[in-house]
Scaffold this active site. Sequence first.
Site, mmCIF file in Angstrom:
data_model
loop_
_atom_site.group_PDB
_atom_site.id
_atom_site.type_symbol
_atom_site.label_atom_id
_atom_site.label_comp_id
_atom_site.label_asym_id
_atom_site.label_seq_id
_atom_site.Cartn_x
_atom_site.Cartn_y
_atom_site.Cartn_z
ATOM 1 N N ASP A 62 45.470 -44.005 34.562
ATOM 2 C CA ASP A 62 46.729 -44.176 35.293
ATOM 3 C C ASP A 62 46.609 -43.449 36.625
ATOM 4 O OD1 ASP A 62 49.166 -45.006 36.005
ATOM 5 O OD2 ASP A 62 50.278 -43.910 34.464
ATOM 6 N N ASN A 88 54.897 -41.969 28.086
ATOM 7 C CA ASN A 88 55.608 -40.779 28.565
ATOM 8 C C ASN A 88 56.249 -40.986 29.939
ATOM 9 O OD1 ASN A 88 53.385 -40.751 30.198
ATOM 10 N ND2 ASN A 88 52.655 -38.727 29.625
ATOM 11 N N GLU A 143 64.756 -40.067 34.845
ATOM 12 C CA GLU A 143 65.764 -39.161 34.298
ATOM 13 C C GLU A 143 66.777 -38.746 35.355
ATOM 14 O OE1 GLU A 143 63.678 -36.945 30.477
ATOM 15 O OE2 GLU A 143 64.142 -35.751 32.235
ATOM 16 N N ASN A 194 47.321 -37.451 38.868
ATOM 17 C CA ASN A 194 46.021 -38.031 38.467
ATOM 18 C C ASN A 194 45.354 -38.535 39.739
ATOM 19 O OD1 ASN A 194 46.589 -37.645 35.782
ATOM 20 N ND2 ASN A 194 46.754 -39.800 35.259
ATOM 21 N N MET A 209 61.950 -35.691 26.932
ATOM 22 C CA MET A 209 63.299 -36.173 27.219
ATOM 23 C C MET A 209 64.395 -35.261 26.657
ATOM 24 S SD MET A 209 63.156 -39.514 24.862
ATOM 25 C CE MET A 209 62.383 -39.447 23.265
ATOM 26 N N HIS A 263 50.986 -29.983 34.972
ATOM 27 C CA HIS A 263 51.744 -31.202 35.283
ATOM 28 C C HIS A 263 52.827 -31.512 34.262
ATOM 29 C CE1 HIS A 263 49.647 -33.288 32.110
ATOM 30 N NE2 HIS A 263 49.988 -34.486 32.501
ATOM 31 N N ALA A 280 54.327 -30.685 29.832
ATOM 32 C CA ALA A 280 54.283 -29.852 28.631
ATOM 33 C C ALA A 280 52.973 -30.030 27.869
ATOM 34 C CB ALA A 280 55.456 -30.207 27.726
ATOM 35 N N LYS A 308 63.565 -44.680 29.175
ATOM 36 C CA LYS A 308 62.172 -44.691 28.737
ATOM 37 C C LYS A 308 61.693 -46.126 28.533
ATOM 38 C CE LYS A 308 60.211 -41.509 27.123
ATOM 39 N NZ LYS A 308 59.226 -40.578 27.702
#
Lengths: 476, 142
Positions: A95, A202, A206, A325, A376, A399, A401, A475
């Site tokens: 990604d 992920n 939000e 990335n 979330m 970046h 958790a 999501k």
Amino acid sequence: MDLGRFEQIGPCAWRVAPTGAMRVPAVIFADAALIGAMDDKVFQQLTNVATLPGIVRAAYAMPDAHWGYGFPIGGVAAFDAGAGGVVSAGGVGFDISCGVRTMLSGLRLADVMAVQHKLADDLARTIPAGVGSTGRLRLDAPTTDAMLAGGARWAVGEGYGDADDLTRIEDGGCVADARPDQVSDRAKRRQRDEMGTLGSGNHYLEVQAITEVFDSATATAFGLRQGEVVVTIHCGSRGLGHQIGAEFLRDMAVAAPGHGIHLPDRELACAPIDSDLGRRYLGAMRAAINCALANRQILTHLTRKVFRHHLPEARLDLLYDVSHNTLRAETHVVDGVSRALHVHRKGATRALGPGHPDLPERLRATGQPVLIGGSMGTASYVLVGTADGEAKAFGSACHGAGRALSRHAATRQFQGRAVAEALARLGTLVRSPSWRGIAEEAPGAYKDVSAVVLAAERAGLARRVARLAPLISVKG
Amino acid sequence: MGVSTEQWQHFAHDADMGVRGVGRTVAAAFEQAALALVAVIADPATVRGQVRVMMQCAAPDLEYLLVEWLNTIVYEMGVRNLIFGRFRVHIDGSRLTAEAWGEAVDPVRHQPAAEVKGATLTALSVALGPDGLWRAACVVDV
């Protein structure tokens, strides 16, 4: 992971001396608890990265490091072309330019809570998310090439957002030296229907409340005020980036012996920076970065339309847009000498300190906003780059958790509908087309993001500015 | 009743997912690995075989061929907005030809959890076990 193999070199910094084929040390920035919870594969992958040709200073892992492919997620490594250095498709990930963009709404929490349900529903209807979703834009071949060359600048030119947005995006919204001609037809075909889509897994959009401020001077400079609301988008280069990553991973692995490169793990597939394959990857990878920047710009435009309908007073000015990335050509001082390096950050955020020339004028005095996504149900954070971070890990920080449970384990432990209902009771509305997707992304499947950012701060990589709590999570 | 020799499995990987196909032949193991790939996204049993797609790919050896095969499926599902639920694979040396049956993604019925971005070279293995069964496995990026 066993701490006994490390030498502690700082409050949250641990070093493995080079042994065997390692050309440089391996360094992990984390506290003892975070390292203890890391898979042993992180150690193996990081020490493997340290064996690659032309690597400079050390192979680094951030506090959220976890088992990746080739490089660990949360890995940082810089290479010098003049010393036979390499570029690695696995060191960037599939990604390409996955990243985070945060926008300041100027709204108070109460303004948003008054329309929370309508806003959540409308965002979910408007933002294409999830497997099989398509955008409203269809790109023909010339337009695709223009997008790949122009990034967010192209998107603004097409009417998605404002020119002012570009001053708050890495590289002014467009990476130079992108080579659309090095992007395969298959990669372009995968993107045809996917511009302006969020993706799945992920990735998220939000609406978040600023619940705590740690550094009021920097928060004020960033426009972050406790009790106000921001909007954050996390996504990347979609199918185009995935296809480029897959194609070059294969090509680099097959070509490595011909380049005289011994790979301790095929997944470390790489090519000399100064090789035809290396140059082709850099051109295609930069085009994918521009694709991600254009994609987030289009999503920003869609988000603003929804907010304008429900909350016309909302501004949604960009705080910043930063990728985690990437592979970038950067200049760093190493042992007192300025060197041109290719810095891989795979699941690691660039974190420039105050005064850095690559920062936009408006952020030069404070340093770069470092945007850290949570899950979330937990917090996200805004950090700021430090002058120290440059010397520690080439100006890099964590970046997110990082997962604590595999997707498989998460679906055994959590039920999507129950997770969404529990979050709603806590004030977070989750909108997703997939209950299973929610279960896989349950907050309990992730590590404690607060511990990760605290470790980053203690290590001197970046400093906490504000904590954000989700009010709405869209999501895939 | 005995356990079928043909089966697919997932194995744990921190952020991503390992897929494994088991079969009496390499082709059967590749068919099962393809089902394991689909199962990362949605339950293959929920997918109706309404559309048939022909695919082919080639690679220098069987392990790279598995990666190519899985990436070909990811590509075809992506550009056609399909999800597959059944595969038939034929392998001739370094070349693979296949048929896949599936349908358009239905978010309500399939409840797709996550896209697969691509097949990686991590935990990549295509090998004949002492039990006479082929196992084809790798980690896919989710």
